[in-house]
Enzyme design. Structure first.
Site, PDB file in Angstrom:
ATOM      1  N   GLY A 136       0.829  -1.204   0.000  1.00 60.10           N
ATOM      2  CA  GLY A 136       0.000   0.000   0.000  1.00 60.10           C
ATOM      3  C   GLY A 136       0.859   1.247   0.000  1.00 60.10           C
ATOM      4  O   GLY A 136       1.209   1.782   1.051  1.00 60.10           O
ATOM      5  N   TYR A 137       1.231   1.675  -1.192  1.00 66.10           N
ATOM      6  CA  TYR A 137       2.081   2.869  -1.323  1.00 66.10           C
ATOM      7  C   TYR A 137       1.305   4.027  -1.958  1.00 66.10           C
ATOM      8  O   TYR A 137       0.959   4.984  -1.302  1.00 66.10           O
ATOM      9  CB  TYR A 137       3.293   2.556  -2.210  1.00 66.10           C
ATOM     10  CG  TYR A 137       4.488   1.949  -1.493  1.00 66.10           C
ATOM     11  CD1 TYR A 137       4.360   1.312  -0.270  1.00 66.10           C
ATOM     12  CD2 TYR A 137       5.755   2.021  -2.069  1.00 66.10           C
ATOM     13  CE1 TYR A 137       5.461   0.754   0.361  1.00 66.10           C
ATOM     14  CE2 TYR A 137       6.863   1.482  -1.438  1.00 66.10           C
ATOM     15  CZ  TYR A 137       6.712   0.839  -0.229  1.00 66.10           C
ATOM     16  OH  TYR A 137       7.806   0.301   0.380  1.00 66.10           O
ATOM     17  N   GLU A 259      12.904  -2.653  -5.447  1.00 69.43           N
ATOM     18  CA  GLU A 259      11.876  -2.916  -6.448  1.00 69.43           C
ATOM     19  C   GLU A 259      12.372  -2.536  -7.841  1.00 69.43           C
ATOM     20  O   GLU A 259      12.106  -3.223  -8.822  1.00 69.43           O
ATOM     21  CB  GLU A 259      10.622  -2.114  -6.094  1.00 69.43           C
ATOM     22  CG  GLU A 259       9.412  -2.453  -6.955  1.00 69.43           C
ATOM     23  CD  GLU A 259       8.197  -1.581  -6.618  1.00 69.43           C
ATOM     24  OE1 GLU A 259       8.276  -0.800  -5.657  1.00 69.43           O
ATOM     25  OE2 GLU A 259       7.188  -1.686  -7.332  1.00 69.43           O
TER      26      GLU A 259
END
Lengths: 397, 373
Positions: A136-137, A259
């Protein structure tokens, strides 16, 4: 039982016979489809008993997280051993036994910023495929400018109350838990008031709504938090904050770097895996008689090979102390290259490649999906900003 | 498993010492002085390089070399490219050294002592070794060579020349070619210096009944490729490294200018339009650097498999150099167009390097062939 021999050749032989023994032949088919990806989690529907057995075998030996320490459920392999393991998986056409945001993102964050007890509790749940996590960014108002997240967690003594919404939460509708960036200090400068919080998706007030993308169905969701109560400590005494309170941005930055390396490297599930060569060999000779297509194919092959060499070189650099902000280059170069590859695949397949489900499988959907590669995890433009400021040292004014 | 693509401790030392030496002995101003003085390179600089052992980087110890390998040779070439140092290094220490070594030639030790070589190969405006048609006809115990070679790098100044000649078959066939190792001042050789844009030594060589003996044949007659192919791979990898160094030199000169030049009341490097172009270029350079390092490693470890790695490197190096010098001139604006400023030297050398030993299309086609299309 797998022997972690130090000798690379012995290790290769051992890991290869281990894969042969535990990955059933039916799993080793190409092409690989989405259904073959094993995500794990409480609600996961295994596509077959063989898939479940393969994941469990890997979990038992820690090979679902090859490089994590053994005490946290990993296999404790060296970089070289992990490389051999991946090479053998590819050679035997065996799928990765478990993929998840827990393995890719939360795990690395916990390993770097978590307490020993948090690691002991959360990491083995990930490596065994028991808990599926989502990230949840981003928020509707915080995309490239991620540090402006507005989802807030208010301090109510022994618990937080979370309100707000997250967007692009991949597989949120199938996830058990979410790791989220929430604002815990609204007075502080924007980077200093964010915390990295772990929230149970089954908690009251959490809801999700899938988002349909141009590529058709999509794994993305919007996730809403409506007065969600998050205890400050679990019954076991574990904090739901990773790292220090209000220092979640440090964790987020670390993870974003991770990432980027992964997206740039073409991690399965994020980038398509179709190779150009395999495609071209099956095509009508006439297609590559077109000099423009042929020249695009040649240029792409040159750049693909050089980019693969760059991933190898950066891995070698990482062994010698890290690549830092230069990882933004991998993300930028890798994703832009992938978009080019799929544009070319669409061109060479011509009208045969235009059906959602046709002669080339779901190629159009994969092609459209690649357009997100240079947006997710920081846009290409954000990568170029990072490089120009942090690596090239160009001035801000 | 390929060795690390990161330089080893020895290679880092070699790079650092080469960089320090060249910064002092051959800054870009030395190239300008050569040009203005009408000489293609400074023999005194080459003597210094020979003394430091650079001429023997690819030679075995018994021939007076250090046998450090192609990656090390690439590191030297890269450092030379960075400051545009002109020397016969690639022609002699890389290409000729590899050819003579592959042939087991007795003249090998001469290279370590500084003998200079040129490779006379092209006969048309594009690189295509198998199209060679220069005739070497049998005459008594030897041969007579007649024909014309163009774009011979270092051909005007070299002591000796490696000539690719046809002893059988027809142009276009890879068989029937023979490589000769001749004194460049042999009777019948006319060397015509060319004024190429990079101000370096390039010449056209005319052969008019030049006599050669069987001893001048490098390797076997009619089978030049056995010694030429490894020499070309080595030269292409070395040239890729030189182009990478050139690219890096042009790029960092440009980045420094972006940090310093002010217009519209701001440093121009603060404009995002320029930042993004610079960052994109840096990414391209990083990718090319990987291909160049990989080519050197593969040549050292599995030379028989090096064709693909070398062609990826030369294709990438050619294209990235072109981008770097184009952006270099554009981002410098008007001053980039002036002869007084050094960027033009980088652009001109990049153009010559793009053509020498195979252009982008030649190497991209080799990549495609190796990849099955």
């Amino acid at each position: 039982m797998l022997q972690h021999s130090d000798d690379p050749d012995t290790f290769r032989a051992n890991i290869s016979s281990w894969i042969e023994a535990h990955c059933a032949p039916e799993l080793r088919a190409i092409p690989r489809t989405d259904q073959q990806i094993c995500w794990g989690g409480k609600r996961f529907d295994f596509s077959s008993a063989a898939q479940k057995a393969w994941m469990q075998a890997a979990a038992e030996t820690g090979l679902s997280a090859p490089r994590w320490p053994v005490e946290y459920g990993g296999a404790g392999l060296s970089r070289q051993q992990e490389k051999i393991y991946r090479e053998e998986l590819a050679r035997l056409n065996a799928p990765t036994p478990l993929e998840s945001f827990g393995l890719w993102m939360l795990g690395p964050a916990l390993l770097e910023f978590g307490t020993h007890d948090q690691k002991l509790h959360y990491l083995p749940q990930i490596t065994r495929g028991e808990i599926r996590w989502c990230q949840g960014y981003s928020e509707p108002g915080a995309g490239s400018d991620l540090a402006s997240v507005q989802t807030r967690a208010e301090d109510r003594g022994d618990h937080w109350v979370v309100n707000g919404s997250k967007i692009w939460t991949s597989y949120a509708d199938q996830a058990d838990w979410i790791f989220a960036l929430v604002r815990t200090d609204r007075e502080a400068p924007k980077h200093r008031g964010i915390s990295f919080m772990l929230i149970d998706m089954e908690a009251e007030g959490v809801s999700t709504k899938p988002i349909r993308l141009i590529s058709g169905a999509s794994p993305f969701c919007e996730t809403f938090f409506d007065n969600v109560v998050v205890p400050k400590e679990d019954p076991a005494g574990l904090s739901r904050i990773v790292g220090e309170l209000n220092r979640g941005w440090d964790v987020a930055k670390h993870l974003l770097t991770h990432e980027r390396e992964m997206i740039g490297g073409g991690a399965q599930g994020l980038l398509g895996t179709r190779s150009l060569g395999a495609f071209l060999q099956d095509l009508d000779d006439q297609v590559l008689a077109d000099p423009v297509l042929r020249s695009r194919a040649m240029e792409l092959e040159v750049d693909s090979l050089a980019t693969a060499m760059t991933l190898d070189r950066y891995k070698d650099m990482a062994k010698q102390g890290g690549v830092g902000h230069a990882s933004a280059m991998l993300k930028y170069a890798g994703t832009e290259l992938n978009k080019r590859r799929y544009e070319l695949l669409m061109s060479v397949t011509g009208s045969d490649g235009l059906d959602w489900d046709g002669a080339h499988g779901a190629l159009p959907s994969e092609w459209l999906r690649t357009k997100a590669n240079s947006i997710e995890g920081g846009t290409s433009e954000v990568m170029l900003d990072i490089l120009s400021k942090r690596v090239l040292d160009l001035p801000s004014q | 498993m390929t060795a690390s693509l990161v330089p080893s401790g020895d290679e880092v030392m070699l790079r650092d010492s080469a960089r320090a030496f060249l910064a002092e002995a051959s800054p870009v101003s030395a190239l300008r002085a050569n040009r203005d003085g009408g000489r293609p390179y400074d023999p005194a600089l080459w003597s210094e390089m020979v003394k430091m052992g650079w001429a023997g980087v690819l030679l075995p110890e018994e021939a007076g070399g250090s046998d450090m390998g192609h990656r090390a040779a690439g590191i030297l070439a890269e450092e030379m490219g960075e400051v545009l140092a002109a020397s016969p290094f690639l022609s002699s220490a890389v290409i000729a050294a590899t050819a003579l070594r592959a042939a087991g030639s007795a003249r090998l030790a001469g290279i370590a002592e500084g003998a200079t070589y040129a490779l006379a190969l092209d006969e048309t405006s594009k690189f295509a070794p198998e199209r060679a048609g220069l005739q070497a006809t049998r005459a008594g115990n030897g041969y007579r060579l007649t024909g014309r070679k163009c774009f011979v790098a270092d051909g005007g100044s070299a002591d000796r020349v490696l000539v690719l000649a046809r002893t059988a078959g027809a142009p276009g066939e890879a068989e029937g070619l023979t490589l000769f190792d001749l004194d460049a001042n042999s009777a019948g050789i006319t060397r015509t210096a060319r004024a190429t844009v990079d101000s370096r030594d390039h010449a056209n060589l005319d052969f008019d009944g030049v006599e050669a003996t069987g001893e001048d044949v490098l390797g076997e007659a009619d089978n030049a490729m056995a010694v030429l192919a490894p020499a070309l791979r080595a030269g292409q990898a070395g040239l890729s490294a030189e182009l990478l160094g050139l690219t890096s030199g042009a790029f960092w000169m440009t980045a420094a200018y972006l940090r310093e030049r002010r217009q519209f009341g701001r440093t121009i490097g603060s404009f995002q339009a320029l930042q993004h172009r610079a960052a994109h270029l840096w990414c391209e350079i990083e990718v090319t650097a990987s291909a160049v390092a990989n080519a050197g490693r593969v040549l050292d470890e599995t030379p028989e498999e090096a064709d693909l790695a070398v062609s990826v490197a030369k294709a990438r190096a050619t294209r990235t150099a072109k981008l770097a010098v184009s952006e270099g001139v554009q981002m410098h604006g008007g001053i980039g167009m002036t002869d007084e400023f050094d960027m033009g030297f980088y652009m001109k050398r990049a153009r010559v390097g793009a053509e020498w030993l195979g252009d982008y299309g030649y190497h991209a086609a080799r990549v495609a062939a190796a990849r099955g299309f």
